[in-house]
Design a protein around this motif. Structure first.
Motif, PDB file in Angstrom:
ATOM      1  N   PRO A 153      29.762  37.011  27.851  1.00 16.25           N
ATOM      2  CA  PRO A 153      31.028  36.931  28.597  1.00 16.25           C
ATOM      3  C   PRO A 153      31.323  38.192  29.405  1.00 16.25           C
ATOM      4  CG  PRO A 153      31.351  36.181  26.344  1.00 16.25           C
ATOM      5  CD  PRO A 153      29.979  36.775  26.418  1.00 16.25           C
ATOM      6  N   GLU A 154      31.104  39.357  28.816  1.00 16.67           N
ATOM      7  CA  GLU A 154      31.395  40.599  29.535  1.00 16.67           C
ATOM      8  C   GLU A 154      30.479  40.761  30.743  1.00 16.67           C
ATOM      9  OE1 GLU A 154      33.400  43.462  30.902  1.00 16.67           O
ATOM     10  OE2 GLU A 154      34.071  42.542  29.046  1.00 16.67           O
ATOM     11  N   THR A 155      29.216  40.397  30.606  1.00 19.48           N
ATOM     12  CA  THR A 155      28.298  40.457  31.739  1.00 19.48           C
ATOM     13  C   THR A 155      28.746  39.502  32.841  1.00 19.48           C
ATOM     14  OG1 THR A 155      26.476  41.056  30.277  1.00 19.48           O
ATOM     15  CG2 THR A 155      25.886  40.167  32.442  1.00 19.48           C
ATOM     16  N   PHE A 156      29.173  38.305  32.462  1.00 20.88           N
ATOM     17  CA  PHE A 156      29.676  37.335  33.439  1.00 20.88           C
ATOM     18  C   PHE A 156      30.895  37.882  34.165  1.00 20.88           C
ATOM     19  CE2 PHE A 156      32.674  33.921  34.443  1.00 20.88           C
ATOM     20  CZ  PHE A 156      31.926  33.202  35.362  1.00 20.88           C
ATOM     21  N   TYR A 157      31.872  38.418  33.432  1.00 22.49           N
ATOM     22  CA  TYR A 157      33.081  38.956  34.051  1.00 22.49           C
ATOM     23  C   TYR A 157      32.736  40.117  34.992  1.00 22.49           C
ATOM     24  CZ  TYR A 157      35.549  36.367  30.364  1.00 22.49           C
ATOM     25  OH  TYR A 157      36.012  35.407  29.513  1.00 22.49           O
ATOM     26  N   SER A 158      31.792  40.954  34.580  1.00 20.74           N
ATOM     27  CA  SER A 158      31.405  42.089  35.412  1.00 20.74           C
ATOM     28  C   SER A 158      30.712  41.630  36.692  1.00 20.74           C
ATOM     29  CB  SER A 158      30.490  43.028  34.628  1.00 20.74           C
ATOM     30  OG  SER A 158      31.183  43.582  33.536  1.00 20.74           O
ATOM     31  N   LEU A 159      29.806  40.689  36.580  1.00 23.66           N
ATOM     32  CA  LEU A 159      29.133  40.168  37.780  1.00 23.66           C
ATOM     33  C   LEU A 159      30.120  39.472  38.708  1.00 23.66           C
ATOM     34  CD1 LEU A 159      25.788  38.820  36.273  1.00 23.66           C
ATOM     35  CD2 LEU A 159      26.129  40.864  37.696  1.00 23.66           C
ATOM     36  N   PHE A 160      31.061  38.766  38.134  1.00 21.88           N
ATOM     37  CA  PHE A 160      32.101  38.097  38.924  1.00 21.88           C
ATOM     38  C   PHE A 160      32.935  39.138  39.674  1.00 21.88           C
ATOM     39  CE2 PHE A 160      35.954  35.332  39.337  1.00 21.88           C
ATOM     40  CZ  PHE A 160      35.341  34.319  40.068  1.00 21.88           C
ATOM     41  N   ALA A 161      33.252  40.254  39.015  1.00 26.95           N
ATOM     42  CA  ALA A 161      34.004  41.330  39.662  1.00 26.95           C
ATOM     43  C   ALA A 161      33.204  41.937  40.808  1.00 26.95           C
ATOM     44  CB  ALA A 161      34.377  42.408  38.644  1.00 26.95           C
ATOM     45  N   VAL A 162      31.907  42.118  40.615  1.00 29.59           N
ATOM     46  CA  VAL A 162      31.061  42.657  41.682  1.00 29.59           C
ATOM     47  C   VAL A 162      31.046  41.704  42.873  1.00 29.59           C
ATOM     48  CG1 VAL A 162      28.671  43.226  42.306  1.00 29.59           C
ATOM     49  CG2 VAL A 162      29.641  44.074  40.158  1.00 29.59           C
ATOM     50  N   ILE A 163      30.947  40.412  42.614  1.00 32.14           N
ATOM     51  CA  ILE A 163      30.933  39.425  43.702  1.00 32.14           C
ATOM     52  C   ILE A 163      32.241  39.478  44.486  1.00 32.14           C
ATOM     53  CG2 ILE A 163      30.951  36.947  44.206  1.00 32.14           C
ATOM     54  CD1 ILE A 163      28.890  36.696  41.854  1.00 32.14           C
ATOM     55  N   ILE A 164      33.366  39.522  43.795  1.00 24.99           N
ATOM     56  CA  ILE A 164      34.660  39.590  44.489  1.00 24.99           C
ATOM     57  C   ILE A 164      34.763  40.900  45.269  1.00 24.99           C
ATOM     58  CG2 ILE A 164      37.162  39.672  44.212  1.00 24.99           C
ATOM     59  CD1 ILE A 164      36.799  37.849  41.747  1.00 24.99           C
ATOM     60  N   GLY A 165      34.316  41.990  44.673  1.00 26.53           N
ATOM     61  CA  GLY A 165      34.337  43.273  45.375  1.00 26.53           C
ATOM     62  C   GLY A 165      33.505  43.232  46.645  1.00 26.53           C
ATOM     63  N   LEU A 166      32.346  42.582  46.573  1.00 26.03           N
ATOM     64  CA  LEU A 166      31.500  42.455  47.766  1.00 26.03           C
ATOM     65  C   LEU A 166      32.139  41.550  48.813  1.00 26.03           C
ATOM     66  CD1 LEU A 166      27.943  42.246  46.162  1.00 26.03           C
ATOM     67  CD2 LEU A 166      28.926  44.141  47.497  1.00 26.03           C
ATOM     68  N   LEU A 167      32.841  40.503  48.372  1.00 24.56           N
ATOM     69  CA  LEU A 167      33.554  39.645  49.325  1.00 24.56           C
ATOM     70  C   LEU A 167      34.576  40.458  50.110  1.00 24.56           C
ATOM     71  CD1 LEU A 167      34.186  36.388  47.254  1.00 24.56           C
ATOM     72  CD2 LEU A 167      32.710  36.631  49.258  1.00 24.56           C
ATOM     73  N   TYR A 168      35.330  41.305  49.407  1.00 21.78           N
ATOM     74  CA  TYR A 168      36.336  42.130  50.080  1.00 21.78           C
ATOM     75  C   TYR A 168      35.673  43.202  50.953  1.00 21.78           C
ATOM     76  CZ  TYR A 168      40.582  40.200  48.107  1.00 21.78           C
ATOM     77  OH  TYR A 168      41.631  39.374  47.821  1.00 21.78           O
ATOM     78  N   LEU A 169      34.614  43.824  50.460  1.00 22.35           N
ATOM     79  CA  LEU A 169      33.946  44.869  51.228  1.00 22.35           C
ATOM     80  C   LEU A 169      33.309  44.301  52.489  1.00 22.35           C
ATOM     81  CD1 LEU A 169      32.978  47.798  51.508  1.00 22.35           C
ATOM     82  CD2 LEU A 169      30.958  47.136  50.176  1.00 22.35           C
ATOM     83  N   LEU A 170      32.484  43.282  52.321  1.00 23.24           N
ATOM     84  CA  LEU A 170      31.803  42.704  53.483  1.00 23.24           C
ATOM     85  C   LEU A 170      32.777  42.010  54.421  1.00 23.24           C
ATOM     86  CD1 LEU A 170      28.605  41.330  51.711  1.00 23.24           C
ATOM     87  CD2 LEU A 170      28.855  43.438  53.046  1.00 23.24           C
ATOM     88  N   GLY A 171      33.786  41.362  53.851  1.00 19.84           N
ATOM     89  CA  GLY A 171      34.797  40.730  54.685  1.00 19.84           C
ATOM     90  C   GLY A 171      35.584  41.747  55.480  1.00 19.84           C
ATOM     91  N   GLY A 172      35.928  42.861  54.846  1.00 17.28           N
ATOM     92  CA  GLY A 172      36.649  43.921  55.536  1.00 17.28           C
ATOM     93  C   GLY A 172      35.811  44.565  56.620  1.00 17.28           C
ATOM     94  N   LEU A 173      34.542  44.795  56.329  1.00 10.51           N
ATOM     95  CA  LEU A 173      33.653  45.380  57.332  1.00 10.51           C
ATOM     96  C   LEU A 173      33.377  44.392  58.461  1.00 10.51           C
ATOM     97  CD1 LEU A 173      31.057  47.155  55.019  1.00 10.51           C
ATOM     98  CD2 LEU A 173      32.823  48.240  56.426  1.00 10.51           C
ATOM     99  N   GLY A 174      33.175  43.129  58.107  1.00 11.34           N
ATOM    100  CA  GLY A 174      32.836  42.117  59.103  1.00 11.34           C
ATOM    101  C   GLY A 174      33.984  41.770  60.023  1.00 11.34           C
ATOM    102  N   SER A 175      35.179  41.754  59.500  1.00  7.90           N
ATOM    103  CA  SER A 175      36.325  41.362  60.317  1.00  7.90           C
ATOM    104  C   SER A 175      36.936  42.545  61.032  1.00  7.90           C
ATOM    105  CB  SER A 175      37.396  40.703  59.454  1.00  7.90           C
ATOM    106  OG  SER A 175      38.027  41.665  58.649  1.00  7.90           O
TER     107      SER A 175
END
Length: 145
Positions: free
Chosen positions: A109-131
């Motif tokens: 569960p902790e690995t899943f939550y951590s990977l999910f957090a990384v994915i959301i962080g990348l969505l915000y990072l790449l989305g912010g850079l891209g837009s």
């Protein structure tokens, strides 16, 4: 990408509120049962108040994601907040993964939550850079849509 990240945060926010109906089970499933028991020893309302506070934070994160894609009115300090949200998620996700790997305390569960957090962080990072937060999103957006 920011739109997807925004909607995910809003869903997480509502999940926290709905989870309060089964608070003890939710706390155990997410791995914070012991900490919430300690808080409830101080005052029985504290675990619930903290959960509502966290839900509000997730909701605000979601609104910033939607605001940056013009789905919602423009919020103040949009650019630095989007990158701060990204940093929070990436720090939480990568920090937990690294810490648990070094300590040998990885759980599924902790690995899943951590990977999910990384994915959301990348969505915000790449989305912010891209837009470029205010200009039309480039080819990054077309990959998601």
């Amino acid at each position: 990408m920011l739109r997807l990240g925004g909607y995910i945060n809003i869903i997480i926010s509502f999940g926290h509120i709905i989870g309060l109906f089964w608070a003890e089970k939710m706390f155990e499933v997410t791995g914070i049962g012991h900490e919430m028991q300690l808080l409830s020893a101080i005052h029985p309302i504290l675990p619930y108040a903290l959960t509502v506070f966290v839900a509000v934070i997730f909701f605000i994160f979601g609104l910033y994601g939607l605001s940056a894609t013009h789905q919602y009115k423009k919020l103040p300090f949009q650019k630095p907040v989007i990158f701060t949200i990204s940093g929070i998620y990436l720090l939480r996700g990568l920090g937990e993964l690294i810490s648990h790997s070094w300590n040998g305390t990885n759980t599924y569960p902790e690995t899943f939550y951590s990977l999910f957090a990384v994915i959301i962080g990348l969505l915000y990072l790449l989305g912010g850079l891209g837009s470029r937060l205010g200009k039309q999103e480039t080819s990054i957006r077309t990959l998601v849509d």
